[in-house]
Design a protein around this motif. Structure first.
Motif, PDB file in Angstrom:
ATOM      1  N   GLU A 254       8.168  34.871  41.952  1.00 48.01           N
ATOM      2  CA  GLU A 254       9.541  35.286  41.662  1.00 48.01           C
ATOM      3  C   GLU A 254       9.576  36.736  41.179  1.00 48.01           C
ATOM      4  N   ILE A 255       8.645  37.090  40.297  1.00 57.47           N
ATOM      5  CA  ILE A 255       8.615  38.454  39.761  1.00 57.47           C
ATOM      6  C   ILE A 255       8.109  39.448  40.807  1.00 57.47           C
ATOM      7  N   GLY A 256       6.974  39.107  41.430  1.00 53.11           N
ATOM      8  CA  GLY A 256       6.300  40.032  42.333  1.00 53.11           C
ATOM      9  C   GLY A 256       7.048  40.302  43.623  1.00 53.11           C
ATOM     10  N   SER A 257       7.589  39.259  44.247  1.00 55.81           N
ATOM     11  CA  SER A 257       8.296  39.450  45.516  1.00 55.81           C
ATOM     12  C   SER A 257       9.557  40.274  45.318  1.00 55.81           C
ATOM     13  N   LYS A 258      10.247  40.036  44.222  1.00 61.08           N
ATOM     14  CA  LYS A 258      11.467  40.794  43.923  1.00 61.08           C
ATOM     15  C   LYS A 258      11.144  42.288  43.797  1.00 61.08           C
ATOM     16  N   PHE A 259      10.056  42.584  43.102  1.00 64.00           N
ATOM     17  CA  PHE A 259       9.680  43.975  42.885  1.00 64.00           C
ATOM     18  C   PHE A 259       9.296  44.656  44.196  1.00 64.00           C
ATOM     19  N   LEU A 260       8.387  44.062  44.959  1.00 70.48           N
ATOM     20  CA  LEU A 260       7.905  44.693  46.182  1.00 70.48           C
ATOM     21  C   LEU A 260       9.010  44.842  47.219  1.00 70.48           C
ATOM     22  N   GLU A 261       9.835  43.827  47.365  1.00 71.16           N
ATOM     23  CA  GLU A 261      10.935  43.908  48.344  1.00 71.16           C
ATOM     24  C   GLU A 261      11.938  44.979  47.949  1.00 71.16           C
ATOM     25  N   ALA A 262      12.185  45.135  46.641  1.00 75.15           N
ATOM     26  CA  ALA A 262      13.149  46.140  46.173  1.00 75.15           C
ATOM     27  C   ALA A 262      12.646  47.561  46.408  1.00 75.15           C
ATOM     28  N   THR A 263      11.338  47.750  46.432  1.00 72.22           N
ATOM     29  CA  THR A 263      10.796  49.096  46.672  1.00 72.22           C
ATOM     30  C   THR A 263      10.766  49.452  48.153  1.00 72.22           C
ATOM     31  N   GLY A 264      11.047  48.473  49.028  1.00 77.47           N
ATOM     32  CA  GLY A 264      10.988  48.722  50.464  1.00 77.47           C
ATOM     33  C   GLY A 264       9.576  48.722  51.009  1.00 77.47           C
ATOM     34  N   TYR A 265       8.690  48.069  50.301  1.00 78.08           N
ATOM     35  CA  TYR A 265       7.277  48.061  50.691  1.00 78.08           C
ATOM     36  C   TYR A 265       7.051  47.273  51.975  1.00 78.08           C
ATOM     37  N   LYS A 266       6.041  47.718  52.745  1.00 76.73           N
ATOM     38  CA  LYS A 266       5.638  47.017  53.966  1.00 76.73           C
ATOM     39  C   LYS A 266       4.112  46.957  54.002  1.00 76.73           C
ATOM     40  N   GLY A 267       3.568  45.820  54.476  1.00 77.91           N
ATOM     41  CA  GLY A 267       2.123  45.660  54.528  1.00 77.91           C
ATOM     42  C   GLY A 267       1.614  44.864  53.346  1.00 77.91           C
ATOM     43  N   PHE A 268       0.297  44.951  53.107  1.00 78.64           N
ATOM     44  CA  PHE A 268      -0.313  44.175  52.025  1.00 78.64           C
ATOM     45  C   PHE A 268      -0.268  44.934  50.703  1.00 78.64           C
ATOM     46  N   ALA A 269      -0.001  44.205  49.626  1.00 79.12           N
ATOM     47  CA  ALA A 269      -0.053  44.772  48.276  1.00 79.12           C
ATOM     48  C   ALA A 269      -0.512  43.702  47.303  1.00 79.12           C
ATOM     49  N   GLU A 270      -1.132  44.158  46.240  1.00 76.77           N
ATOM     50  CA  GLU A 270      -1.524  43.247  45.161  1.00 76.77           C
ATOM     51  C   GLU A 270      -0.988  43.795  43.846  1.00 76.77           C
ATOM     52  N   ILE A 271      -0.196  42.976  43.154  1.00 78.74           N
ATOM     53  CA  ILE A 271       0.285  43.347  41.822  1.00 78.74           C
ATOM     54  C   ILE A 271      -0.603  42.669  40.797  1.00 78.74           C
ATOM     55  N   GLU A 272      -1.089  43.462  39.859  1.00 76.96           N
ATOM     56  CA  GLU A 272      -1.908  42.917  38.783  1.00 76.96           C
ATOM     57  C   GLU A 272      -1.062  42.797  37.524  1.00 76.96           C
ATOM     58  N   PHE A 273      -1.084  41.609  36.931  1.00 78.69           N
ATOM     59  CA  PHE A 273      -0.325  41.331  35.717  1.00 78.69           C
ATOM     60  C   PHE A 273      -1.271  40.962  34.575  1.00 78.69           C
ATOM     61  N   LYS A 274      -0.774  41.148  33.341  1.00 76.71           N
ATOM     62  CA  LYS A 274      -1.456  40.558  32.192  1.00 76.71           C
ATOM     63  C   LYS A 274      -0.444  39.710  31.424  1.00 76.71           C
ATOM     64  N   LYS A 275      -0.876  38.499  31.088  1.00 73.38           N
ATOM     65  CA  LYS A 275      -0.012  37.574  30.352  1.00 73.38           C
ATOM     66  C   LYS A 275      -0.272  37.745  28.862  1.00 73.38           C
ATOM     67  N   ASP A 276       0.764  38.086  28.117  1.00 75.85           N
ATOM     68  CA  ASP A 276       0.647  38.269  26.676  1.00 75.85           C
ATOM     69  C   ASP A 276       0.329  36.925  26.031  1.00 75.85           C
ATOM     70  N   GLU A 277      -0.807  36.835  25.340  1.00 77.55           N
ATOM     71  CA  GLU A 277      -1.214  35.551  24.766  1.00 77.55           C
ATOM     72  C   GLU A 277      -0.298  35.119  23.614  1.00 77.55           C
ATOM     73  N   ASP A 278       0.465  36.064  23.069  1.00 75.63           N
ATOM     74  CA  ASP A 278       1.371  35.732  21.962  1.00 75.63           C
ATOM     75  C   ASP A 278       2.743  35.271  22.450  1.00 75.63           C
ATOM     76  N   THR A 279       3.260  35.930  23.495  1.00 70.32           N
ATOM     77  CA  THR A 279       4.621  35.639  23.952  1.00 70.32           C
ATOM     78  C   THR A 279       4.681  34.870  25.274  1.00 70.32           C
ATOM     79  N   GLY A 280       3.601  34.934  26.060  1.00 71.91           N
ATOM     80  CA  GLY A 280       3.608  34.291  27.381  1.00 71.91           C
ATOM     81  C   GLY A 280       4.260  35.142  28.448  1.00 71.91           C
ATOM     82  N   ASN A 281       4.712  36.350  28.100  1.00 71.87           N
ATOM     83  CA  ASN A 281       5.348  37.228  29.081  1.00 71.87           C
ATOM     84  C   ASN A 281       4.301  37.888  29.973  1.00 71.87           C
ATOM     85  N   TYR A 282       4.685  38.101  31.240  1.00 71.55           N
ATOM     86  CA  TYR A 282       3.801  38.790  32.188  1.00 71.55           C
ATOM     87  C   TYR A 282       4.167  40.270  32.244  1.00 71.55           C
TER      88      TYR A 282
END
Length: 394
Positions: A254-282
């Motif tokens: 949900e997070i990653g596809s929204k971001f890449l599609e909004a930038t107009g990206y085409k082809g392969f991409a990898e988004i790297e996230f870190k999950k906050d161990e205190d809040t659970g936010n990515y």
């Protein structure tokens, strides 16, 4: 298949994986390297052709002309597949010339570089409401006050232009614990003429690192994707993946596809996230705009990214597909994982028992393949030679 696939860089296992992914499907694969030395990927039985080019950095114009001249000699436009960030930067810098002679997924000049640039990426993400680690630019007003009150120590000093930074310092970033260390690092990067940012460290061990790996078609829509969880990196804590496991995390789609599609990206991409161990936010950490380290894992799970790219660009797209179950299959780069394990244990971050448990998962190996053994044998010989040189120097 008239169109050849031109793969830039086989001195690393990413290029080897691309050759195997395409060669197994009958695509004519061409390896482009600037040297014969240590290019174990070129030993693959799936490689059809090999050429030696000028160095992409030492003589960029000659490198570009070499590739364009090669394309002109072909019966059909080749598909161009870079396997290192430095090659991506060259393609972006000479985008219009390459686009005239090669098939490339992206249609917007400069977009690859914008997403690789940490400063631009932060602004992209903030505009789209995506969480990014708190960041301060070194030229901002009240810099020290912001570091002390917003960023806090320890923190990290990251490059805006990663490939140039890594080439200079042989590391992805610096971790600093006080102002003396911070100022020392800033003096080093200033002397090198490089731009950096200072960033808060999101709390959580290395297994709080996750990825969203996706292919976007020419309409900038995600058609193929999966999510993964990192377990170990090298160098530890802030390095590249050496042991990563596929895990289904729909929230990242949900997070990653929204971001890449909004930038107009085409082809392969990898988004790297870190999950906050205190809040659970990515938090978005970075975007890779070329074939990823654990491409072979993605391939074994049924998503052949280089071939998906090839098929769409040559007018015969592959049916959309996503990995929406957790397989627990792991990518494993044995040599660097061995180095990482040593450091994790030495620093008390992992126990031998913790590590041993992970080895019982089914694996996709970075280099070794029983069906294509020569690259693995060549790589092993290369390592033995390097170790022997160190021993005899002593």
């Amino acid at each position: 298949m008239k169109n050849k696939a031109v793969i830039l860089g086989t001195n690393y296992y990413i290029g080897l994986s691309a050759i195997r992914c395409l060669g197994t499907e009958g695509v004519h694969t061409v390896a482009v390297d600037y040297s014969d030395e240590d290019t174990y990927g070129a030993k693959s039985k799936y490689l059809s052709e090999r050429v030696i080019s000028p160095h992409y950095k030492e003589d960029t114009r000659a490198f570009v002309d070499f590739l364009i001249d090669y394309a002109k000699m072909q019966d059909a436009k080749p598909v161009l597949i870079p396997c290192h960030d430095s090659y991506v930067e060259v393609i972006d810098d000479y985008f219009e010339e390459f686009k005239e002679h090669y098939l490339i997924p992206q249609t917007e000049a400069g977009l690859y570089t914008k997403l690789m640039n940490k400063g631009n990426l932060r602004h992209f993400a903030q505009e789209l409401g995506m969480a990014v680690p708190e960041t301060v630019g070194v030229d901002e007003d009240n810099f020290e006050e912001k570091v002390e009150t917003i960023i806090k120590f320890p923190c990290i000093v990251k490059p805006v232009d990663s490939p140039t930074f890594v080439a200079k310092f042989r590391r992805k970033l610096f971790k600093v614990y006080n102002f003396d260390e911070l100022n020392e690092v800033l003096a080093k990067v200033k002397e090198a003429g490089l731009e950096v940012i200072v960033q808060r460290i999101i709390p959580g061990f290395d297994d709080h690192m996750y990825t969203f790996d996706a292919y976007l078609n020419q309409d900038s829509k995600v058609t193929h994707w999966l999510t993964c969880q990192k377990f170990r990196q090298y160098p530890i804590n802030f390095g590249a993946s050496v042991y990563t496991v596929q895990k289904y995390i729909p929230e990242l789609y949900e997070i990653g596809s929204k971001f890449l599609e909004a930038t107009g990206y085409k082809g392969f991409a990898e988004i790297e996230f870190k999950k906050d161990e205190d809040t659970g936010n990515y938090y978005l950490i970075e975007v890779n705009v070329r074939i990823t380290n654990f491409n072979h894992l993605i391939y074994t799970l049924g998503l052949n990214i280089p071939y998906i790219t090839y098929r769409e660009l040559t007018g015969n797209p592959v049916e959309p597909k996503a990995i929406t179950t957790t397989t627990n299959r792991a990518f494993w780069y044995g040599y660097e994982d061995m180095l990482a394990v040593k450091d994790y244990v030495k620093t008390g971050q992992l126990s031998v028992k913790d590590i041993m448990k992970t080895y019982f998962r089914p694996k996709a190996y970075a280099i070794w393949d029983w069906k294509d053994p020569k690259p693995g044998i060549n790589y092993s010989s290369m390592l033995i030679g390097k170790v022997a040189k160190k021993v005899f120097k002593r």
